[in-house]
Enzyme design. Structure first.
Site, PDB file in Angstrom:
ATOM      1  N   LYS A 183     -53.535 -17.526  -3.811  1.00 13.77           N
ATOM      2  CA  LYS A 183     -53.545 -16.066  -4.022  1.00 13.77           C
ATOM      3  C   LYS A 183     -54.349 -15.473  -2.862  1.00 13.77           C
ATOM      4  O   LYS A 183     -55.575 -15.411  -2.882  1.00 13.77           O
ATOM      5  CB  LYS A 183     -54.207 -15.740  -5.366  1.00 13.77           C
ATOM      6  CG  LYS A 183     -53.770 -14.424  -6.013  1.00 13.77           C
ATOM      7  CD  LYS A 183     -53.950 -13.185  -5.191  1.00 13.77           C
ATOM      8  CE  LYS A 183     -55.341 -12.583  -5.260  1.00 13.77           C
ATOM      9  NZ  LYS A 183     -55.501 -11.436  -4.304  1.00 13.77           N
ATOM     10  N   GLU A 258     -67.146 -20.507  -2.112  1.00 11.73           N
ATOM     11  CA  GLU A 258     -67.763 -20.285  -0.796  1.00 11.73           C
ATOM     12  C   GLU A 258     -67.974 -18.782  -0.684  1.00 11.73           C
ATOM     13  O   GLU A 258     -67.005 -18.029  -0.593  1.00 11.73           O
ATOM     14  CB  GLU A 258     -66.826 -20.836   0.281  1.00 11.73           C
ATOM     15  CG  GLU A 258     -67.562 -21.208   1.550  1.00 11.73           C
ATOM     16  CD  GLU A 258     -67.566 -20.052   2.516  1.00 11.73           C
ATOM     17  OE1 GLU A 258     -68.563 -19.297   2.493  1.00 11.73           O
ATOM     18  OE2 GLU A 258     -66.600 -19.900   3.264  1.00 11.73           O
ATOM     19  N   CYS A 292     -68.519 -14.898   6.702  1.00 10.68           N
ATOM     20  CA  CYS A 292     -69.546 -15.203   5.701  1.00 10.68           C
ATOM     21  C   CYS A 292     -70.806 -15.723   6.380  1.00 10.68           C
ATOM     22  O   CYS A 292     -71.904 -15.537   5.902  1.00 10.68           O
ATOM     23  CB  CYS A 292     -69.008 -16.211   4.708  1.00 10.68           C
ATOM     24  SG  CYS A 292     -68.239 -17.621   5.494  1.00 10.68           S
ATOM     25  N   GLU A 393     -75.166  -8.102   1.897  1.00 13.87           N
ATOM     26  CA  GLU A 393     -74.156  -8.510   2.875  1.00 13.87           C
ATOM     27  C   GLU A 393     -73.310  -7.301   3.269  1.00 13.87           C
ATOM     28  O   GLU A 393     -72.677  -6.680   2.422  1.00 13.87           O
ATOM     29  CB  GLU A 393     -73.256  -9.599   2.281  1.00 13.87           C
ATOM     30  CG  GLU A 393     -72.271 -10.132   3.293  1.00 13.87           C
ATOM     31  CD  GLU A 393     -71.359 -11.216   2.729  1.00 13.87           C
ATOM     32  OE1 GLU A 393     -70.795 -11.013   1.635  1.00 13.87           O
ATOM     33  OE2 GLU A 393     -71.212 -12.258   3.394  1.00 13.87           O
TER      34      GLU A 393
HETATM   35  P1  NDP Z   1     -63.408 -10.295  -2.943  1.00 14.26           P
HETATM   36  O1  NDP Z   1     -64.396 -11.346  -3.180  1.00 14.26           O
HETATM   37  O2  NDP Z   1     -63.331  -9.195  -3.930  1.00 14.26           O
HETATM   38  O3  NDP Z   1     -61.944 -10.932  -2.827  1.00 14.26           O
HETATM   39  C1  NDP Z   1     -61.639 -12.230  -2.386  1.00 14.26           C
HETATM   40  C2  NDP Z   1     -60.359 -12.698  -3.057  1.00 14.26           C
HETATM   41  O4  NDP Z   1     -60.501 -12.713  -4.480  1.00 14.26           O
HETATM   42  C3  NDP Z   1     -59.177 -11.792  -2.792  1.00 14.26           C
HETATM   43  O5  NDP Z   1     -57.997 -12.556  -2.761  1.00 14.26           O
HETATM   44  C4  NDP Z   1     -59.205 -10.882  -4.014  1.00 14.26           C
HETATM   45  O6  NDP Z   1     -57.986 -10.242  -4.223  1.00 14.26           O
HETATM   46  C5  NDP Z   1     -59.539 -11.870  -5.089  1.00 14.26           C
HETATM   47  N1  NDP Z   1     -60.135 -11.298  -6.283  1.00 14.26           N
HETATM   48  C6  NDP Z   1     -60.841 -10.145  -6.406  1.00 14.26           C
HETATM   49  N2  NDP Z   1     -61.279 -10.003  -7.685  1.00 14.26           N
HETATM   50  C7  NDP Z   1     -60.842 -11.087  -8.368  1.00 14.26           C
HETATM   51  C8  NDP Z   1     -60.991 -11.532  -9.713  1.00 14.26           C
HETATM   52  N3  NDP Z   1     -61.698 -10.855 -10.615  1.00 14.26           N
HETATM   53  N4  NDP Z   1     -60.409 -12.693 -10.083  1.00 14.26           N
HETATM   54  C9  NDP Z   1     -59.732 -13.426  -9.191  1.00 14.26           C
HETATM   55  N5  NDP Z   1     -59.552 -13.063  -7.900  1.00 14.26           N
HETATM   56  C10 NDP Z   1     -60.114 -11.910  -7.483  1.00 14.26           C
HETATM   57  O7  NDP Z   1     -63.612  -9.717  -1.517  1.00 14.26           O
HETATM   58  P2  NDP Z   1     -63.014  -8.379  -0.925  1.00 14.26           P
HETATM   59  O8  NDP Z   1     -61.843  -8.764  -0.157  1.00 14.26           O
HETATM   60  O9  NDP Z   1     -62.797  -7.298  -1.907  1.00 14.26           O
HETATM   61  O10 NDP Z   1     -64.244  -7.964  -0.025  1.00 14.26           O
HETATM   62  C11 NDP Z   1     -65.413  -7.399  -0.635  1.00 14.26           C
HETATM   63  C12 NDP Z   1     -66.657  -7.916   0.003  1.00 14.26           C
HETATM   64  O11 NDP Z   1     -66.734  -9.327  -0.160  1.00 14.26           O
HETATM   65  C13 NDP Z   1     -66.743  -7.724   1.485  1.00 14.26           C
HETATM   66  O12 NDP Z   1     -67.239  -6.502   1.841  1.00 14.26           O
HETATM   67  C14 NDP Z   1     -67.669  -8.833   1.886  1.00 14.26           C
HETATM   68  O13 NDP Z   1     -69.004  -8.430   1.725  1.00 14.26           O
HETATM   69  C15 NDP Z   1     -67.395  -9.910   0.905  1.00 14.26           C
HETATM   70  N6  NDP Z   1     -66.536 -10.974   1.435  1.00 14.26           N
HETATM   71  C16 NDP Z   1     -67.114 -12.147   1.705  1.00 14.26           C
HETATM   72  C17 NDP Z   1     -66.356 -13.170   2.222  1.00 14.26           C
HETATM   73  C18 NDP Z   1     -66.954 -14.470   2.559  1.00 14.26           C
HETATM   74  O14 NDP Z   1     -66.327 -15.274   3.229  1.00 14.26           O
HETATM   75  N7  NDP Z   1     -68.136 -14.757   2.109  1.00 14.26           N
HETATM   76  C19 NDP Z   1     -64.943 -13.013   2.509  1.00 14.26           C
HETATM   77  C20 NDP Z   1     -64.417 -11.724   2.149  1.00 14.26           C
HETATM   78  C21 NDP Z   1     -65.205 -10.773   1.630  1.00 14.26           C
HETATM   79  P3  NDP Z   1     -57.782  -8.771  -3.603  1.00 14.26           P
HETATM   80  O15 NDP Z   1     -57.989  -8.874  -2.146  1.00 14.26           O
HETATM   81  O16 NDP Z   1     -56.391  -8.479  -3.932  1.00 14.26           O
HETATM   82  O17 NDP Z   1     -58.782  -7.896  -4.288  1.00 14.26           O
END
Ligand code: NDP
Length: 501
Positions: A183, A258, A292, A393
């Protein structure tokens, strides 16, 4: 039902059982190019029913299909063929990901070329011996362990490095004999679909690797709550990781996470400063800071502080922000509008908290891209570790520079965070380098370098930066269950109530 898109917009399907599949409820999401602001694709917003179809396909492939029973050598051959298919399409995949998230083509081109090497490594691991034979406390018994695939794995990935982070899950999961449902983020869904198509062309049986696109809710939550999913491998924010872990707890699914970071990149007075500055720049401005492991807290010892701040500011101002498809650009866009707003919010917040702005601090104008999500590389000096800009972050190109007195002070500030993903140390004193590496509570410590990862080295977080590790020699452990087998090698089992008979 979503209306039919304009001609220049490509509509994709879900990818289930090696086929593009239309969503049952007919709902689609727009995919936007962050450099132009234009919609260029649509993907399904998978409903719970679509997720159910994908899980059924993956379960069938796991329980009735050939995949888990493939010889390890055959799974390895497939992974190598998949790597060859990726190599053949490296330019296409790189350009696709740049279009999705605005990452630089020069960074993506290198990453796409490296992906086959990841698959070669996992192919090697698939054929390594697993299990142990265990000396027992009883006679005439042999006990050994075997490692078996867990079952159906949901791989949920973010938008910052959608292909590589998917590969980190897909490769070991498949090498161990699991089936997978990916996903991807709603922001970057198309590259995952292309990946699955290439895997199918490389000979992966139907149902082994499926892709459901859609929003975190309903698509992600339908997957994490589904009883037919055995393991969730997730990369993303700490908040979503926490939600997933608690939902997974209800059915005790296996989980690896992660998550976020606020990593310290520490410059001692005895560092090679010009090398350190290069590492600081790479650490926070690579991928527009959207990693990250971003070295977002730059800790600098007092005597070097003014020089490092001045050079950092000068170098940040000189970074060429531009079209991510142009190999001459040095920083592309922020990946999506919510993230763009978030970065601007933190620029304002840091100013209001009293941090001293020394570079950037605003959005950037790029000729020919009036709607592009560009921001300037930003450096705040005189940050104190209790400011929000140092604790939360941002996931964007904002460096916070924090002064420190001595080694103890550096370690105290570095560890004073809820995160523990990574850290950097810049010093020419070898004893200090290893001593400080030992005191930092982080899953990765780079000494005189920053932001390096490899298939050969475990990556993951301490504290709220995650659970479990990806890559390295134990990569497949996260995707296997361990079974103990007991064998009687004696003269048969005696009556338990009358052992002398
Ligand atoms: P999220 O953690 O919200 O999303 C990551 C993935 O999880 C996406 O595929 C998202 O889908 C999905 N997702 C979101 N909510 C759920 C849920 N309740 N159950 C299952 N899957 C879910 O990150 P975002 O993309 O919204 O980014 C938000 C913040 O997260 C960023 O500003 C950043 O700070 C942090 N981030 C950190 C990362 C890292 O590598 N540590 C990577 C990306 C983001 P969808 O995109 O459709 O919402």
């Amino acid at each position: 039902m979503s209306p039919t898109p304009a001609a220049e917009v490509t509509r994709y399907g879900l990818f289930i059982d090696n086929q593009r599949t239309a969503p049952i409820e007919g709902e689609y999401l727009d995919v936007v190019d962050p450099a132009t602001g234009r919609v260029w694709a649509q993907v399904p917003n998978a409903s719970a029913k679509d997720v159910d179809t994908a899980v059924s396909a993956a379960r069938r492939a796991f329980e009735d299909g050939d995949w888990p029973g493939y010889r390890a050598a055959d799974r390895a051959k497939f992974l190598i063929r998949f790597g060859e298919a990726i190599a053949d399409h490296a330019d296409e995949l790189a350009a696709l990901q740049v279009r999705e998230n605005g990452k630089l083509i020069r960074e993506m081109a290198g990453q796409a070329k490296l992906m086959p090497e990841y698959l070669n490594y996992y192919a090697g691991l698939a054929q390594m011996p697993t299990g142990t034979t265990n000396p027992l406390h009883v006679k005439d018994m042999v006990s050994y362990t075997v490692r078996e695939p867990i079952g159906v794995v949901a791989a949920i990935t973010p938008w910052n490095s959608p292909l590589l982070l998917l590969l980190w899950k897909l490769g070991p999961a498949l090498a161990a004999g699991n089936t997978v449902i990916a996903k991807p983020s709603e922001v970057t869904p198309v590259s995952a679909i292309r990946f699955a198509e290439l895997a199918a062309e490389a000979g992966l049986p139907p149902g082994v690797f499926n892709v459901v696109t859609g929003l975190g809710s309903p698509s992600g939550t339908a997957l994490t709550g589904h009883p037919g999913v055995d393991k969730i491998a997730f990369t993303g924010s700490t908040a979503t990781g926490q939600a997933i872990a608690s939902q997974a707890g209800k059915t005790l699914k296996r989980v690896s996470l992660e998550l976020g970071g606020k990593s310290p990149n520490i410059v001692f007075d005895d560092a090679d400063v010009s090398s350190a500055i290069n590492g600081l720049i790479a650490g926070i401005f690579g991928a527009s800071g959207q990693t990250c492991m971003a070295g977002s807290r730059i800790l600098v010892q007092e005597n070097s502080y003014d020089r490092v701040v001045a050079e950092l500011a000068e170098r940040a101002d000189a970074i060429k922000v531009g079209d991510p498809h142009d190999p001459a650009s040095e920083m592309g866009t922020v990946a999506c509008r919510p993230q763009f707003d978030k970065v601007r919010h933190y620029m304002d917040l840091a100013k209001s908290e009293g941090a001293r702005l020394v570079a950037g601090g605003t959005t950037a104008e790029v000729d020919g891209f009036p709607d592009g999500l560009f921001v300037r590389p930003t450096v705040f000096a005189d940050v104190s570790n209790d400011m929000k800009i140092a604790r939360e972050e941002v996931f964007g190109p904002i460096a916070s520079v924090i002064p420190f007195r001595d080694e103890d002070d550096a370690v105290r500030i570095a560890n004073d965070t809820e995160f523990g993903l990574a850290a950097g140390i810049w010093t020419q004193n070898v004893q200090r380098a290893h001593r400080v590496a030992g005191r930092l509570r982080a899953g990765t410590v780079w000494i005189n370098n920053y932001r390096k990862t490899s298939y050969a080295t475990p990556f993951g977080g301490y504290k709220q930066s995650g659970l479990g590790r990806e890559n390295g020699p134990d990569s497949l452990r996260e995707y296997t269950e361990e079974k103990s087998v007991w064998v009687d090698t004696g003269q048969g089992v005696k009556d338990p109530f009358n052992p002398r008979a």
